[in-house]
Design a protein around this motif. Structure first.
Motif, PDB file in Angstrom:
ATOM      1  N   HIS A   1       0.855  -1.185   0.000  1.00  0.00           N
ATOM      2  CA  HIS A   1       0.000   0.000   0.000  1.00  0.00           C
ATOM      3  C   HIS A   1       0.892   1.237   0.000  1.00  0.00           C
ATOM      4  CE1 HIS A   1      -2.946   3.005   1.456  1.00  0.00           C
ATOM      5  NE2 HIS A   1      -3.853   2.197   0.928  1.00  0.00           N
ATOM      6  N   THR A   2       0.409   2.309  -0.598  1.00  0.00           N
ATOM      7  CA  THR A   2       1.208   3.524  -0.721  1.00  0.00           C
ATOM      8  C   THR A   2       1.516   4.167   0.614  1.00  0.00           C
ATOM      9  OG1 THR A   2       1.344   5.660  -1.849  1.00  0.00           O
ATOM     10  CG2 THR A   2      -0.815   5.018  -0.985  1.00  0.00           C
ATOM     11  N   ASN A   3       0.725   3.869   1.646  1.00  0.00           N
ATOM     12  CA  ASN A   3       0.958   4.454   2.963  1.00  0.00           C
ATOM     13  C   ASN A   3       1.596   3.463   3.928  1.00  0.00           C
ATOM     14  OD1 ASN A   3      -1.954   6.122   2.203  1.00  0.00           O
ATOM     15  ND2 ASN A   3      -0.133   7.273   2.776  1.00  0.00           N
ATOM     16  N   LEU A   4       2.247   2.449   3.391  1.00  0.00           N
ATOM     17  CA  LEU A   4       3.008   1.494   4.193  1.00  0.00           C
ATOM     18  C   LEU A   4       4.436   1.457   3.674  1.00  0.00           C
ATOM     19  CD1 LEU A   4       0.519  -1.518   4.414  1.00  0.00           C
ATOM     20  CD2 LEU A   4       0.674   0.466   5.911  1.00  0.00           C
ATOM     21  N   VAL A   5       5.411   1.386   4.591  1.00  0.00           N
ATOM     22  CA  VAL A   5       6.812   1.301   4.194  1.00  0.00           C
ATOM     23  C   VAL A   5       7.051  -0.013   3.457  1.00  0.00           C
ATOM     24  CG1 VAL A   5       9.167   1.092   5.051  1.00  0.00           C
ATOM     25  CG2 VAL A   5       7.640   2.768   6.040  1.00  0.00           C
ATOM     26  N   ARG A   6       7.806   0.052   2.364  1.00  0.00           N
ATOM     27  CA  ARG A   6       8.023  -1.117   1.525  1.00  0.00           C
ATOM     28  C   ARG A   6       9.332  -1.808   1.889  1.00  0.00           C
ATOM     29  NH1 ARG A   6       9.943  -1.850  -3.962  1.00  0.00           N
ATOM     30  NH2 ARG A   6      10.398   0.380  -4.057  1.00  0.00           N
TER      31      ARG A   6
ATOM     32  N   ASN B   1       6.720   5.725  14.558  1.00  0.00           N
ATOM     33  CA  ASN B   1       6.582   4.635  13.589  1.00  0.00           C
ATOM     34  C   ASN B   1       5.875   5.089  12.312  1.00  0.00           C
ATOM     35  OD1 ASN B   1       7.922   2.729  15.040  1.00  0.00           O
ATOM     36  ND2 ASN B   1       6.115   1.826  15.962  1.00  0.00           N
ATOM     37  N   ILE B   2       5.689   6.387  12.161  1.00  0.00           N
ATOM     38  CA  ILE B   2       5.150   6.962  10.929  1.00  0.00           C
ATOM     39  C   ILE B   2       6.295   7.688  10.237  1.00  0.00           C
ATOM     40  CG2 ILE B   2       3.421   8.454   9.886  1.00  0.00           C
ATOM     41  CD1 ILE B   2       2.273   6.043  11.393  1.00  0.00           C
ATOM     42  N   LEU B   3       6.753   7.150   9.114  1.00  0.00           N
ATOM     43  CA  LEU B   3       7.866   7.749   8.384  1.00  0.00           C
ATOM     44  C   LEU B   3       7.350   8.619   7.243  1.00  0.00           C
ATOM     45  CD1 LEU B   3      10.299   4.704   8.234  1.00  0.00           C
ATOM     46  CD2 LEU B   3       9.993   6.399  10.034  1.00  0.00           C
ATOM     47  N   LEU B   4       8.138   9.601   6.837  1.00  0.00           N
ATOM     48  CA  LEU B   4       7.738  10.574   5.816  1.00  0.00           C
ATOM     49  C   LEU B   4       8.682  10.495   4.625  1.00  0.00           C
ATOM     50  CD1 LEU B   4       7.097  13.646   8.161  1.00  0.00           C
ATOM     51  CD2 LEU B   4       5.402  12.033   7.296  1.00  0.00           C
ATOM     52  N   ASP B   5       8.088  10.450   3.413  1.00  0.00           N
ATOM     53  CA  ASP B   5       8.921  10.428   2.218  1.00  0.00           C
ATOM     54  C   ASP B   5       9.336  11.840   1.846  1.00  0.00           C
ATOM     55  OD1 ASP B   5       6.753  11.627   0.988  1.00  0.00           O
ATOM     56  OD2 ASP B   5       6.186   9.872  -0.192  1.00  0.00           O
ATOM     57  N   GLU B   6       9.939  12.002   0.671  1.00  0.00           N
ATOM     58  CA  GLU B   6      10.455  13.317   0.288  1.00  0.00           C
ATOM     59  C   GLU B   6       9.367  14.363   0.134  1.00  0.00           C
ATOM     60  OE1 GLU B   6       9.801  10.726  -3.319  1.00  0.00           O
ATOM     61  OE2 GLU B   6      10.772  10.552  -1.353  1.00  0.00           O
ATOM     62  N   ASN B   7       8.090  13.925  -0.086  1.00  0.00           N
ATOM     63  CA  ASN B   7       6.966  14.855  -0.203  1.00  0.00           C
ATOM     64  C   ASN B   7       6.140  14.924   1.060  1.00  0.00           C
ATOM     65  OD1 ASN B   7       7.551  15.444  -2.969  1.00  0.00           O
ATOM     66  ND2 ASN B   7       6.634  13.484  -3.556  1.00  0.00           N
ATOM     67  N   LEU B   8       6.697  14.408   2.172  1.00  0.00           N
ATOM     68  CA  LEU B   8       6.033  14.398   3.479  1.00  0.00           C
ATOM     69  C   LEU B   8       4.768  13.550   3.476  1.00  0.00           C
ATOM     70  CD1 LEU B   8       6.496  18.143   4.581  1.00  0.00           C
ATOM     71  CD2 LEU B   8       7.878  16.161   5.188  1.00  0.00           C
ATOM     72  N   ASN B   9       4.724  12.543   2.592  1.00  0.00           N
ATOM     73  CA  ASN B   9       3.614  11.592   2.621  1.00  0.00           C
ATOM     74  C   ASN B   9       3.896  10.540   3.674  1.00  0.00           C
ATOM     75  OD1 ASN B   9       2.208  12.798   0.415  1.00  0.00           O
ATOM     76  ND2 ASN B   9       3.659  11.820  -0.988  1.00  0.00           N
ATOM     77  N   PRO B  10       2.900  10.179   4.518  1.00  0.00           N
ATOM     78  CA  PRO B  10       3.146   9.266   5.635  1.00  0.00           C
ATOM     79  C   PRO B  10       3.169   7.812   5.190  1.00  0.00           C
ATOM     80  CG  PRO B  10       0.852   9.918   5.634  1.00  0.00           C
ATOM     81  CD  PRO B  10       1.501  10.691   4.508  1.00  0.00           C
ATOM     82  N   LYS B  11       4.001   7.019   5.878  1.00  0.00           N
ATOM     83  CA  LYS B  11       4.065   5.581   5.645  1.00  0.00           C
ATOM     84  C   LYS B  11       4.210   4.882   6.988  1.00  0.00           C
ATOM     85  CE  LYS B  11       6.211   5.883   1.042  1.00  0.00           C
ATOM     86  NZ  LYS B  11       5.246   5.099   0.257  1.00  0.00           N
ATOM     87  N   ILE B  12       3.277   3.965   7.270  1.00  0.00           N
ATOM     88  CA  ILE B  12       3.322   3.215   8.515  1.00  0.00           C
ATOM     89  C   ILE B  12       4.458   2.205   8.437  1.00  0.00           C
ATOM     90  CG2 ILE B  12       2.032   1.683  10.053  1.00  0.00           C
ATOM     91  CD1 ILE B  12      -0.536   2.884   8.936  1.00  0.00           C
ATOM     92  N   SER B  13       5.269   2.118   9.510  1.00  0.00           N
ATOM     93  CA  SER B  13       6.410   1.206   9.526  1.00  0.00           C
ATOM     94  C   SER B  13       6.365   0.334  10.768  1.00  0.00           C
ATOM     95  CB  SER B  13       7.725   2.001   9.494  1.00  0.00           C
ATOM     96  OG  SER B  13       7.920   2.673  10.724  1.00  0.00           O
ATOM     97  N   ASP B  14       7.309  -0.595  10.842  1.00  0.00           N
ATOM     98  CA  ASP B  14       7.549  -1.435  12.007  1.00  0.00           C
ATOM     99  C   ASP B  14       6.390  -2.396  12.286  1.00  0.00           C
ATOM    100  OD1 ASP B  14       8.453  -2.613  14.288  1.00  0.00           O
ATOM    101  OD2 ASP B  14       9.195  -0.751  15.156  1.00  0.00           O
TER     102      ASP B  14
END
Length: 747
Positions: free
Chosen positions: A516-521, A593-606
């Motif tokens: 998913h786009t909002n989950l860390v890959r 545990n919420i990481l941000l990409d270069e555009n500050l989009n959130p991704k759930i991690s861990d």
């Protein structure tokens, strides 16, 4: 020589009775009858006569501008010399600061220019120049930069070391491209630069003694011994790499005049104690003991050959001398003479009498002869050849050691390989192993890569501290760059981690279901020997808490951006709970545990503590409560019951933190101590909900809301309450994203 010492002693004591000065201003002069004295009176500077010795044509001496400890009546060795390689023949030397810079005038030759104004590009007024003798023993020529009005150092004696290392701030090493090293005297009485140098090697962290640029001695163990007396510190920066020291309090009597003296024979002495620190004075280019280095000599020299001092009687025909003797040329030291003899197969020894210069014994000699002159020479001693039995024993021992280490290496490699096979077998035979095999074969375009440990070590520059992103319960997380330039985040399992294999396998199993786009890959993993690592996509803006709880960075997140982040987290959470192939409960949702990409989009991690449960289950009970206090729902913290509602509660806490810009565990006061949840409830009850909002959002946040009436939260006080009995459940402190570590405690 005694008269000169008395004279300098009298000059050194004048500062006690007269208004001694530590400064030489522009136009002032310093001659034989004058001296500069540091402000604390410990160090003096003046002209001093040095006697070289008595020769057949009388006493040879020269005058030097010397720095010494005030009151040192012996003056057998100065701290620093301004003109060590250019002695003044008489007492006419005058130190002066003038429009040309800093120089020593004399009647018997050209001026000795210590510093020339033509060598600097700084705009200064020459009339503002002054020479100051500091308490540290540093002689500094300073002035004022006319462009910015700042005080600048034009020249200082600490940049021109002789044979003495004083305490901080004197440096031994490299500073702004300048090599700062100690150079020995030519002899124990001639201050001219000798053939030996002592320097600090920042690459190998070693002190190195060189004979004409050839390494004679080095050691890495010296500092541990010296630190018992002196506190040594190594400094490294882009412009400087050097060693300096301070005195350890309460050690020895010589602390009053502390210095390390590099003597003409290569010994490093704690002056005052006469304690020899280095062993370079025993090195002859052949021995490898006590830090000595061996270099190749002619074939006529055997291993074990060395110099020894012996008293013999020789005939004049046994001696030949070079054209360069110390009487005629002060460029050769006894070490140079020994080196010349060593490389000449006809040479058997070298004269040790410093007044006669380099004279060599070519032999043969007769110790019983009485028709020659008798003196001390250094004789090369040929070592005896080893017998065949010792050679055979050495070969057998060497082969035994090689076989033993080869066997141990093989057994260790075999054991590690079996561990890898067992771990991968357990991983692949788990109930969800098919998902990993799907990813490895490229199912649905998602290819999970198995990386080698060598590749990851190279990508992280050997797990360099400069690549460290953070640490957590799982282990450290490093930034890496793969061969194709792709930046990745590498989570390395700590060998002492208690979470370890469970979370490692959990993330590998779950990754097949989480796209998913909002989950860390997750890109891949590594299982090799003791190394177990997970490789993720790299998110340059790190975690959400690093923005929300930073006073400067939080201003980058206006209301629209924060709302977008909250919406993205909600989309990722909805996917976990409803649209993934199985229902997944994260169990450790928090801002770190919420990481941000270069555009500050959130991704759930861990997802190391995530759980999968069947779609028809209303809730699950666990004996192992994990997570972070303040984010856990009441039913989970107290009774161990978790469901998707547990994550929703954690999501709500995160929303309050994002909107309020304050941490959940911060303390708030109404009529009692409260946490963030309780504080928000009290504000709501009193009709002041907008006071919760981060002040930085005041210009971008709409003020009108239509929300349903909330229920009072179960956890609202900031003080500790009694723990609910959850039987044998384990209360653990986990956070495996590698970026933060939080404390879990039900209150």
């Amino acid at each position: 020589m005694f008269g000169s010492r008395v004279l300098v002693f009298i000059l050194g004591c004048l500062w006690l009775t007269e208004a001694a000065t530590n400064t030489l201003n522009h136009g002032d002069k310093l001659n034989l009858s004058d001296s500069l004295v540091s402000q604390n009176g410990a160090v003096s500077l003046g002209f001093h006569r040095q006697d070289y010795g008595r020769y057949w044509d009388g006493i040879v001496s020269g005058y030097y501008l010397a720095m010494y400890y005030t009151g040192d009546t012996s003056l057998n060795h100065s701290i620093w010399l301004a003109n060590r390689d250019d002695a003044i023949a008489d007492d006419s030397g005058v130190l002066i600061v003038d429009d040309t810079g800093l120089k020593i005038n004399r009647t018997d030759g050209n001026p000795i220019q210590l510093f020339s104004l033509q060598s600097t590009s700084i705009s200064i007024s020459s009339s503002d120049m002054k020479l100051v003798l500091h308490n540290s023993g540093n002689l500094v020529l300073q002035s004022t930069d006319t462009e910015n009005g700042e005080n600048v150092v034009l020249w200082q004696s600490f940049d021109h070391l002789t044979d003495t290392l004083l305490p901080e701030p004197m440096k031994l090493g490299v500073s702004h491209g300048r090599r700062m090293l100690l150079t020995s005297w030519l002899t124990d009485s001639i201050p001219a630069s000798g053939s030996l140098t002592l320097e600090w090697d920042p690459v190998g962290n070693l002190l190195v003694v060189r004979l004409r640029e050839r390494v004679l001695w080095s050691t890495g163990e010296l500092l541990s011994d010296l630190n018992k007396i002196y506190n040594f510190t190594y400094v490294s920066s882009p412009d400087e790499q050097y060693l300096h020291y301070t005195i350890a309090i309460g050690q020895f009597a010589f602390e009053e005049n502390p210095r390390l003296l590099f003597r003409h024979d290569g010994s490093l002495v704690l002056e005052g104690s006469r304690l020899n620190i280095t062993g370079s004075n025993t090195c002859d280019g052949n021995s490898t003991e006590n830090g000595c280095k061996r270099w190749e000599g002619p074939k006529c020299r055997n291993k074990g050959d060395k110099y020894e001092v012996r008293s013999i009687t020789i005939r004049p025909t046994d001696i030949y001398s070079t054209n360069n003797t110390l009487m005629g040329n002060f460029s050769l030291s006894i070490n140079d003479c020994k080196d010349i003899c060593w490389n000449d197969c006809n040479c058997l020894g070298v004269n040790a009498d410093r007044e006669l210069g380099c004279q060599f014994l070519s032999g043969p000699y007769d110790e019983g002869a009485l028709d020659g002159m008798s003196f001390q020479v250094i004789i090369r001693n040929r070592s005896k050849s080893k017998t065949w039995i010792w050679i055979l024993i050495s070969i057998v021992i060497a082969l035994t050691i090689i076989v033993l280490f080869s066997t141990l290496f093989y057994l260790r490699r075999r054991s590690r390989a079996r561990k890898e096979e067992k771990f991968l077998l357990d991983l692949m035979t788990s109930e969800d192993a098919s998902d990993i095999r799907e990813l490895q074969t490229g199912n649905k375009g998602h290819n999970l890569i198995i990386y080698t440990a060598e590749l990851i070590v190279s990508a992280t520059n050997g797990f360099s501290p400069e690549n460290l992103l953070g640490k957590g319960g799982f282990g450290p997380v490093f930034k890496g760059t793969l061969g194709d330039g792709l930046a990745v985040a590498i989570k390395r399992l700590s060998r002492g981690s208690t979470q370890g294999l469970v979370e490692f396998r959990n993330e590998l199993i779950l990754i097949a279901k989480l796209q998913h786009t909002n989950l860390v890959r997750l890109l891949g993993f590594c299982v090799q020997g003791d190394e177990k690592m997970l490789v993720y996509e790299y998110l340059p803006n790190k975690s959400l808490d690093s923005f929300i709880f930073d006073e400067s960075k939080k201003k980058l997140l206006d209301w629209d951006k924060r709302f977008s982040i909250i919406e993205g987290i909600a989309q990722g959470l909805l996917y976990l709970h409803k649209y993934s192939r199985l229902r997944i409960i994260h169990r450790d949702l928090k801002l770190s545990n919420i990481l941000l990409d270069e555009n500050l989009n959130p991704k759930i991690s861990d997802f190391g503590m995530a759980r999968i449960y069947k779609t028809n289950e209303a809730g699950t009970n666990t004996n192992r409560i994990v997570g972070t206090y303040g984010y856990m729902s009441p039913e989970y913290a107290m009774d161990g019951i978790f469901s998707e509602k547990s994550d929703v509660y954690s999501f709500g806490v995160m929303v309050l933190e994002v909107v309020g810009g304050r941490k959940n565990n911060s303390h708030f006061e109404f009529d009692r101590p409260l946490n963030l949840v309780g504080y928000a409830w009290e504000l709501w009850k009193h009709g002041a909900a907008l006071e919760l909002m981060d002040p930085s959002l005041s210009d971008s946040c709409p003020k009108q809301y239509q929300l349903p009436v909330p229920k009072q939260p179960a956890f609202s006080t900031g003080t500790r309450i009694a723990e609910t009995n959850v039987g044998d459940r384990e209360m653990e402190n986990y956070s495996v994203n590698g970026l933060t570590m939080s404390t879990m405690d039900a209150r």
